[in-house]
Design a protein around this motif. Structure first.
Motif, PDB file in Angstrom:
ATOM      1  N   ASN A 266       2.989  38.666  21.498  1.00  0.00           N
ATOM      2  CA  ASN A 266       2.160  39.378  20.533  1.00  0.00           C
ATOM      3  C   ASN A 266       2.579  38.949  19.132  1.00  0.00           C
ATOM      4  O   ASN A 266       3.732  39.109  18.735  1.00  0.00           O
ATOM      5  N   VAL A 267       1.657  38.369  18.350  1.00  0.00           N
ATOM      6  CA  VAL A 267       1.995  37.817  17.044  1.00  0.00           C
ATOM      7  C   VAL A 267       2.475  38.893  16.077  1.00  0.00           C
ATOM      8  O   VAL A 267       3.108  38.574  15.053  1.00  0.00           O
ATOM      9  N   SER A 268       2.199  40.142  16.368  1.00  0.00           N
ATOM     10  CA  SER A 268       2.670  41.214  15.492  1.00  0.00           C
ATOM     11  C   SER A 268       4.169  41.441  15.618  1.00  0.00           C
ATOM     12  O   SER A 268       4.768  42.135  14.789  1.00  0.00           O
ATOM     13  N   ASP A 269       4.780  40.826  16.653  1.00  0.00           N
ATOM     14  CA  ASP A 269       6.220  40.977  16.868  1.00  0.00           C
ATOM     15  C   ASP A 269       7.038  39.882  16.173  1.00  0.00           C
ATOM     16  O   ASP A 269       8.261  39.813  16.357  1.00  0.00           O
ATOM     17  N   PHE A 270       6.392  39.021  15.397  1.00  0.00           N
ATOM     18  CA  PHE A 270       7.133  38.020  14.637  1.00  0.00           C
ATOM     19  C   PHE A 270       8.064  38.706  13.639  1.00  0.00           C
ATOM     20  O   PHE A 270       7.723  39.746  13.052  1.00  0.00           O
ATOM     21  N   GLU A 271       9.217  38.111  13.419  1.00  0.00           N
ATOM     22  CA  GLU A 271      10.109  38.615  12.388  1.00  0.00           C
ATOM     23  C   GLU A 271       9.472  38.398  11.020  1.00  0.00           C
ATOM     24  O   GLU A 271       8.773  37.394  10.803  1.00  0.00           O
ATOM     25  N   PRO A 272       9.688  39.301  10.103  1.00  0.00           N
ATOM     26  CA  PRO A 272       9.083  39.135   8.765  1.00  0.00           C
ATOM     27  C   PRO A 272       9.523  37.827   8.129  1.00  0.00           C
ATOM     28  O   PRO A 272      10.703  37.482   8.121  1.00  0.00           O
ATOM     29  N   GLY A 273       8.569  37.077   7.617  1.00  0.00           N
ATOM     30  CA  GLY A 273       8.844  35.803   6.963  1.00  0.00           C
ATOM     31  C   GLY A 273       8.829  34.616   7.895  1.00  0.00           C
ATOM     32  O   GLY A 273       8.951  33.475   7.429  1.00  0.00           O
ATOM     33  N   SER A 274       8.672  34.831   9.213  1.00  0.00           N
ATOM     34  CA  SER A 274       8.655  33.719  10.149  1.00  0.00           C
ATOM     35  C   SER A 274       7.267  33.435  10.700  1.00  0.00           C
ATOM     36  O   SER A 274       7.056  32.423  11.353  1.00  0.00           O
ATOM     37  N   GLU A 275       6.291  34.335  10.434  1.00  0.00           N
ATOM     38  CA  GLU A 275       4.950  34.129  10.967  1.00  0.00           C
ATOM     39  C   GLU A 275       4.242  33.019  10.185  1.00  0.00           C
ATOM     40  O   GLU A 275       4.584  32.728   9.033  1.00  0.00           O
ATOM     41  N   PRO A 276       3.254  32.365  10.795  1.00  0.00           N
ATOM     42  CA  PRO A 276       2.503  31.302  10.090  1.00  0.00           C
ATOM     43  C   PRO A 276       1.785  31.855   8.863  1.00  0.00           C
ATOM     44  O   PRO A 276       1.376  33.016   8.826  1.00  0.00           O
ATOM     45  N   ARG A 277       1.656  30.995   7.856  1.00  0.00           N
ATOM     46  CA  ARG A 277       0.961  31.406   6.643  1.00  0.00           C
ATOM     47  C   ARG A 277      -0.521  31.672   6.912  1.00  0.00           C
ATOM     48  O   ARG A 277      -1.099  32.608   6.366  1.00  0.00           O
ATOM     49  N   ASP A 278      -1.112  30.809   7.727  1.00  0.00           N
ATOM     50  CA  ASP A 278      -2.548  30.927   7.995  1.00  0.00           C
ATOM     51  C   ASP A 278      -2.729  31.396   9.424  1.00  0.00           C
ATOM     52  O   ASP A 278      -2.440  30.681  10.378  1.00  0.00           O
ATOM     53  N   ASN A 279      -3.249  32.628   9.561  1.00  0.00           N
ATOM     54  CA  ASN A 279      -3.468  33.197  10.889  1.00  0.00           C
ATOM     55  C   ASN A 279      -4.834  32.832  11.453  1.00  0.00           C
ATOM     56  O   ASN A 279      -5.144  33.161  12.593  1.00  0.00           O
ATOM     57  N   ARG A 280      -5.647  32.146  10.648  1.00  0.00           N
ATOM     58  CA  ARG A 280      -6.985  31.786  11.101  1.00  0.00           C
ATOM     59  C   ARG A 280      -7.167  30.266  11.122  1.00  0.00           C
ATOM     60  O   ARG A 280      -8.252  29.739  10.893  1.00  0.00           O
ATOM     61  N   SER A 281      -6.071  29.533  11.417  1.00  0.00           N
ATOM     62  CA  SER A 281      -6.137  28.079  11.402  1.00  0.00           C
ATOM     63  C   SER A 281      -7.029  27.533  12.516  1.00  0.00           C
ATOM     64  O   SER A 281      -7.554  26.425  12.413  1.00  0.00           O
ATOM     65  N   LEU A 282      -7.210  28.294  13.582  1.00  0.00           N
ATOM     66  CA  LEU A 282      -8.063  27.845  14.692  1.00  0.00           C
ATOM     67  C   LEU A 282      -9.475  28.407  14.594  1.00  0.00           C
ATOM     68  O   LEU A 282     -10.255  28.295  15.546  1.00  0.00           O
ATOM     69  N   GLY A 283      -9.807  29.005  13.462  1.00  0.00           N
ATOM     70  CA  GLY A 283     -11.160  29.528  13.278  1.00  0.00           C
ATOM     71  C   GLY A 283     -11.319  30.962  13.692  1.00  0.00           C
ATOM     72  O   GLY A 283     -12.427  31.516  13.574  1.00  0.00           O
ATOM     73  N   GLU A 284     -10.271  31.581  14.147  1.00  0.00           N
ATOM     74  CA  GLU A 284     -10.330  32.979  14.564  1.00  0.00           C
ATOM     75  C   GLU A 284      -8.965  33.609  14.380  1.00  0.00           C
ATOM     76  O   GLU A 284      -7.953  32.915  14.277  1.00  0.00           O
ATOM     77  N   VAL A 285      -8.959  34.925  14.324  1.00  0.00           N
ATOM     78  CA  VAL A 285      -7.699  35.644  14.167  1.00  0.00           C
ATOM     79  C   VAL A 285      -6.956  35.615  15.498  1.00  0.00           C
ATOM     80  O   VAL A 285      -7.507  35.978  16.542  1.00  0.00           O
ATOM     81  N   VAL A 286      -5.706  35.185  15.450  1.00  0.00           N
ATOM     82  CA  VAL A 286      -4.897  35.069  16.666  1.00  0.00           C
ATOM     83  C   VAL A 286      -4.095  36.345  16.849  1.00  0.00           C
ATOM     84  O   VAL A 286      -3.388  36.789  15.943  1.00  0.00           O
ATOM     85  N   GLN A 287      -4.215  36.932  18.023  1.00  0.00           N
ATOM     86  CA  GLN A 287      -3.452  38.143  18.340  1.00  0.00           C
ATOM     87  C   GLN A 287      -2.320  37.852  19.332  1.00  0.00           C
ATOM     88  O   GLN A 287      -1.263  38.469  19.262  1.00  0.00           O
TER      89      GLN A 287
END
Length: 1005
Positions: A858-879
């Motif tokens: 679950n991408v919401s479990d990324f540590e703060p500051g480690s998640e990708p800058r662009d969450n819509r790089s594939l054309g959709e929001v990744v969950q």
């Protein structure tokens, strides 16, 4: 007529080994001032000639001149051209062969050097001195060589030759004179050495050299089906054999029986010509034995040519090559030309090596290496074919492979980013090409190929033992291990130095009664103090561990380079391939640099330990070289195979090597794909750059530099080249500028490292045997050209096997079983695929394997500051994103915990490693038992030869007894007959000088 003088009693304190070697060279141990026994010889009517080219030998220089006779009248002149070309391989008389050459530089001087014979201080043998000190040592050394029985010829100029000989004769009798160094004003001076028959026969007996006798026996011919099969095989491989002229073997079905040479049984040996009875390689071996045992100072620790070269007294000592390697085809070729044509020609790469010619020219030790290399290369053919079949199987089944097809069709599977912040989400289908490529090496047949290569390694070693026995029989090396090896001169020097230090501490002079070798227990078992030995071993161990740390630090530096560059180039497409390629290339450069450093470190540590014998020295050096270079070559490969991607953590809980740089994970193609790339580049790079380019390029470069720094020799040779009508370069001048032979350790080591690539990680790269085969075919010809064309002729050494290298090969075969088991179990996907197919697949196929092998995050479990800058790089929001692991989903009761499949796979991997190792080890032992170590036919021949030799010796004993009783039997009155033994003995003892004619001190002109 002068009377004989008894030799003075040797003075000083000497070990039993020193006294034994003194007896071998036939000289007292009392130092330069000791007078040797004067041989009785015929009076010579020869007078001094004006010819300045003179030689001198022991018959001329040992005795004092009769009253009124000039010293120079005892110098026999050269006789001009003889039956050989002067200045090529013979003295200027054209009769005596040059067996060894000593070279030393003579700098330009303004004033003559006054040389006085005076004692040297204790430190003179270990510290470089001025030119006058070198001159004294050089003359003392050459004087002792003459006393040992060698003939010397030196580069002299007119009147200076007379001064040289006058000084040498005066030094023999302890007088002090002043003389100029008998060489050119500057440039290189050469001293040529010749071993007369007396010296050769004496040392051949001492060294237990086997020589052919007159006895010939007929070999047993094969019969039945075996004979027909052997004849068919010989006919099949006949086009691959070297030319009959280069093979140099006895013509079947007859063979000369060889026996250890003995001067008492000289009539038994096949001596057609004393000058050619011993091979040139054997002659150089004998002269080298004298050179390394001859003293050059009054001090007992000043021994051997090795120390003189290290102190700069001599620049080089080497035997001569047999003429040019390229010559006129109309005249019979010399051995060097035959080697170049039959062995060093690229057009004959499919032919077998002329091993007998190699052995006769370079000695048994080098011949044994090339025999081993030839067998290794030949047996690489079947393993290369099997590896090629495995690769082709992967090519033909690539389109039918279910897991790779699923990867290529996984357009809807989103993968987690490969780095923090800058990396983006990506589709699994983006790794389609790497998945296809990975199947070429990671398939079902890889397991069986790993088992095959493990068994092949055992088959190779067993075949080598049989080949080794054949060579020992053919090269008369049986019984060679019975010889007692003498201590190294460096060991003896350090030992005597320690004794001097101990004498200084106790206040008793060296050589006093209490310092006598026998009284102080200085016998054959004497060794250096354990304190010194343990200190040297401790320093070596700490240094080697430090070098291991340096290697690991280099690997870690490359890892940090890969992480930092990958993070910086994450925004660019295909940046992963660029980072991987540059990192592997950088790693290869580091490996090559450290290899050169480690070679020098290993030599320094071995010299520090100062082993007692040459065998111990070589074994210790080889062991250090192997440890350092093995770790250096395989450290990065072990990291990719077993550590990369294993300790990275999981999304949300990554492990970081540095702030912002998390530990590496395997690329989209998996770790085996990266292992294959790493192994292929390092293996090919080392073989291409280090084994081939540097082996050929470096000797040529060093030769060029040596030509320009040989104290004016380069200028002299250039002037001769311009003057075509003038004299040509002599053989010893041409050989001087060649690269010195540095031993076989580098040659063996590069092949041992290659053997590790072929066997240890063959599960990840089935084409490794084929790559090794292509390299070795070229390596043999490159080495042949290097030995014949670029290197000075090595001193011939005897060896009955390849030494410690066999044990290293045996250890590598055992390591390969373990490593291949873990590579298949951990690095490849063989075990996960097998577990899924037989435990989780609904239909027993691999359909659904890719989805089963990926966990969800679950991408919401990324540590703060480690998640990708662009969450819509594939054309959709990744969950949710997927990653390679076997963990529970985030919606389970215990999210991200290892699931049951992980433990099933772990147990299967452990069971596979245990089963694989035990099965392969059992099969290896079975093959080793199945292949006999000894060749039955050769064993029967050896037994038959021993029986024939025994009968021959008994017949000789009976003949000698009959001769003794016929000439020396006693009458009943107790008197001895007129021709009795005692009377003959006394008559020969008291014969006058005019009637004395000893063939062992004959003038060989």
């Amino acid at each position: 007529m002068s009377q004989k003088k008894a030799p003075e009693k040797p003075t000083g304190n000497h070990t039993s080994v020193e006294m034994e070697m003194a007896d071998m060279v036939g000289k007292p141990l009392g130092g330069p001032g000791t007078q040797p026994t004067k041989p009785v010889r015929k009076k010579s009517s020869e007078s001094m000639t004006s010819d300045p080219d003179l030689y001198y030998s022991v018959e001329d220089l040992r005795s004092e001149p009769p009253p009124g006779e000039p010293v120079s009248n005892r110098i026999r002149p050269m006789l001009g051209q003889g039956k050989h070309e002067a200045g090529a391989l013979f003295f200027k008389d054209g009769y005596r062969r040059i067996d060894y050459v000593l070279a030393f530089p003579v700098p330009r001087r303004k004033h003559p050097v006054k040389v006085e014979h005076k004692p040297e201080d204790d430190s003179s043998a270990f510290h470089p001195e001025g030119e006058d000190q070198k001159v004294r040592r050089r003359r003392e050394f050459e004087k002792n060589l003459i006393e040992a029985g060698l003939d010397l010829e030196r580069d002299d100029e007119g009147a200076r030759t007379k001064k040289c000989v006058t000084a040498l004769l005066s030094q023999l009798h302890g007088s002090q004179i002043a003389s100029r160094e008998p060489t050119k004003d500057h440039g290189m001076c050469f001293v040529r050495l010749h071993a007369p028959w007396k010296v050769l026969s004496q040392y051949a007996e001492i060294l237990k050299i086997k020589m052919p006798t007159k006895k010939i026996y007929e070999l047993k011919e094969r019969t039945g089906i075996k004979a027909k099969a052997y004849a068919l095989w010989r006919k099949t491989i006949k086009p691959l054999q070297p030319s009959p002229q280069a093979k140099q073997v006895d013509k079947e079905p007859y063979k000369h029986i060889s026996y250890t040479f003995s001067r008492d049984k000289e009539h038994m040996f096949l001596i057609e010509n004393r000058d050619t009875f011993f091979l040139p390689s054997t002659r150089s071996l004998i002269v080298h034995e004298i050179l390394k045992r001859t003293r050059y100072s009054q001090k007992d620790y000043a021994i051997g040519i090795t120390n003189l070269i290290a102190q700069g007294v001599y620049t080089a000592a080497y035997p001569l090559h047999e003429g040019e390697f390229e010559g006129d085809t109309d005249i019979p070729p010399n051995p060097r030309q035959m080697l170049f044509d039959e062995w060093g020609s690229y057009s004959k790469f499919v032919k077998f090596q002329p091993l007998n010619l190699i052995r006769n020219y370079f000695g048994e030790k080098i011949g044994m290496y090339f025999a081993w290399l030839g067998l290794y290369t030949k047996l690489l053919i079947p393993s290369s074919l099997v590896g090629l079949i495995v690769f082709l199987y992967g090519v033909f089944t690539m389109d039918d492979n279910v897991p790779s097809d699923e990867v290529c069709e996984a357009y809807n599977i989103t993968m987690c980013p490969l780095c923090d912040r800058e990396c983006k989400y990506w589709r699994l289908s983006d790794s389609c090409k790497s998945a296809k490529f990975s199947h070429l090496f990671d398939n079902e047949v890889t397991v069986f190929f790993s088992i095959f290569m493990s068994l092949w390694a055992t088959w190779f070693l067993e075949n080598w033992k049989r080949k080794q026995m054949e060579l020992n029989y053919a090269w008369d090396l049986s019984g060679f291990e019975e010889e007692e090896e003498q201590p190294r001169p460096e060991y003896e020097a350090r030992l005597v130095k320690h004794r001097i230090e101990q004498s200084d501490k106790t206040g008793q002079g060296y050589g006093s009664a209490s310092g006598n070798a026998e009284d102080s227990g200085m016998g054959e078992e004497v060794k250096l103090p354990k304190k010194q030995t343990l200190f040297a071993v401790g320093v070596s161990s700490v240094t080697i561990l430090t070098m291991f740390t340096v290697t690991l630090a280099a690997v870690f530096a490359v890892i940090m380079y890969r992480l930092s560059v990958a993070s910086a180039l994450a925004i660019y497409p295909n940046s992963g391939q660029i980072v991987s390629g540059t990192a592997v290339t950088l790693n290869l450069i580091v490996i090559l640099i450290l290899d050169e450093i480690y070679g020098s470190v290993a030599a320094f540590l071995t010299n520090l330990e100062c082993p007692r014998t040459e065998t111990e020295y070589e074994d210790k050096l080889i062991f250090k070289l192997f440890l350092l270079k093995f770790v250096n070559s395989y450290a990065s490969i072990f990291y990719v195979a077993f550590f990369k991607g294993r300790f990275m953590g999981r999304p949300g809980q990554y492990i970081y090597a540095a702030p912002g740089l998390r530990m590496e994970e395997c690329g989209p193609g998996g770790c085996l794909y990266e292992l294959c790339i790493q192994l292929s580049i390092i293996m090919a790079g080392k073989q291409l750059i280090q084994n081939n380019v540097m082996e050929i390029g470096m000797p040529k470069l060093k030769k060029f530099l040596r030509e320009c720094t040989c104290f004016g020799l380069c200028k002299e040779r250039a002037e001769r080249a311009e003057d075509k009508a003038g004299p040509r370069d002599t053989r010893w001048e041409e050989d001087l500028v060649l690269e010195p032979f540095s031993g076989l350790s580098p040659e063996y080591l590069e092949m041992i490292i290659q053997f590790g690539f072929v066997t240890i990680f063959v599960a990840s790269f089935p084409l490794a045997p084929l790559l090794a085969l292509v390299n070795n075919v070229l390596e043999i010809r490159l080495d042949a050209r290097k030995f014949v064309q670029e290197l000075r002729r090595p001193m011939a050494e005897r060896a009955k096997d390849i030494g410690i290298w066999y044990n290293i090969l045996k250890g590598i075969t055992k390591i390969s079983v373990i490593v291949n088991a873990f590579v298949i179990a951990i690095t490849s996907n063989f075990i996960p695929r097998t577990v899924y197919q037989y435990m989780y697949s609904p239909d027993g196929s691999l359909h659904g394997f890719i989805d089963w092998s990926l966990s969800t995050f679950n991408v919401s479990d990324f540590e703060p500051g480690s998640e990708p800058r662009d969450n819509r790089s594939l054309g959709e929001v990744v969950q949710f994103c997927r990653y390679r692991d076997f963990r529970d989903a985030p919606w389970e009761a215990e999210p991200y915990k290892y699931n049951l499949a992980y433990w099933h796979i772990f147990a299967a991997r452990l069971g596979f490693v245990i089963c694989f190792q035990n099965v392969v080890i059992f099969l290896k032992d079975f093959i080793a038992w199945l292949i006999p170590d000894e060749v039955k036919e050769i064993k029967e021949r050896q037994r038959r030869e021993k029986r024939i030799i025994m009968e021959m010796l008994l017949e000789e004993e009976r003949r000698m007894r009959q001769h003794y009783y016929a000439t020396d039997h006693r009458h009943s009155n107790g008197k001895i007959s007129q021709n009795g033994f005692l009377e003959n003995h006394l008559a020969s003892e008291f014969a006058s000088a005019e009637e004395f004619d000893d063939s062992s001190i004959e003038t060989q002109v």
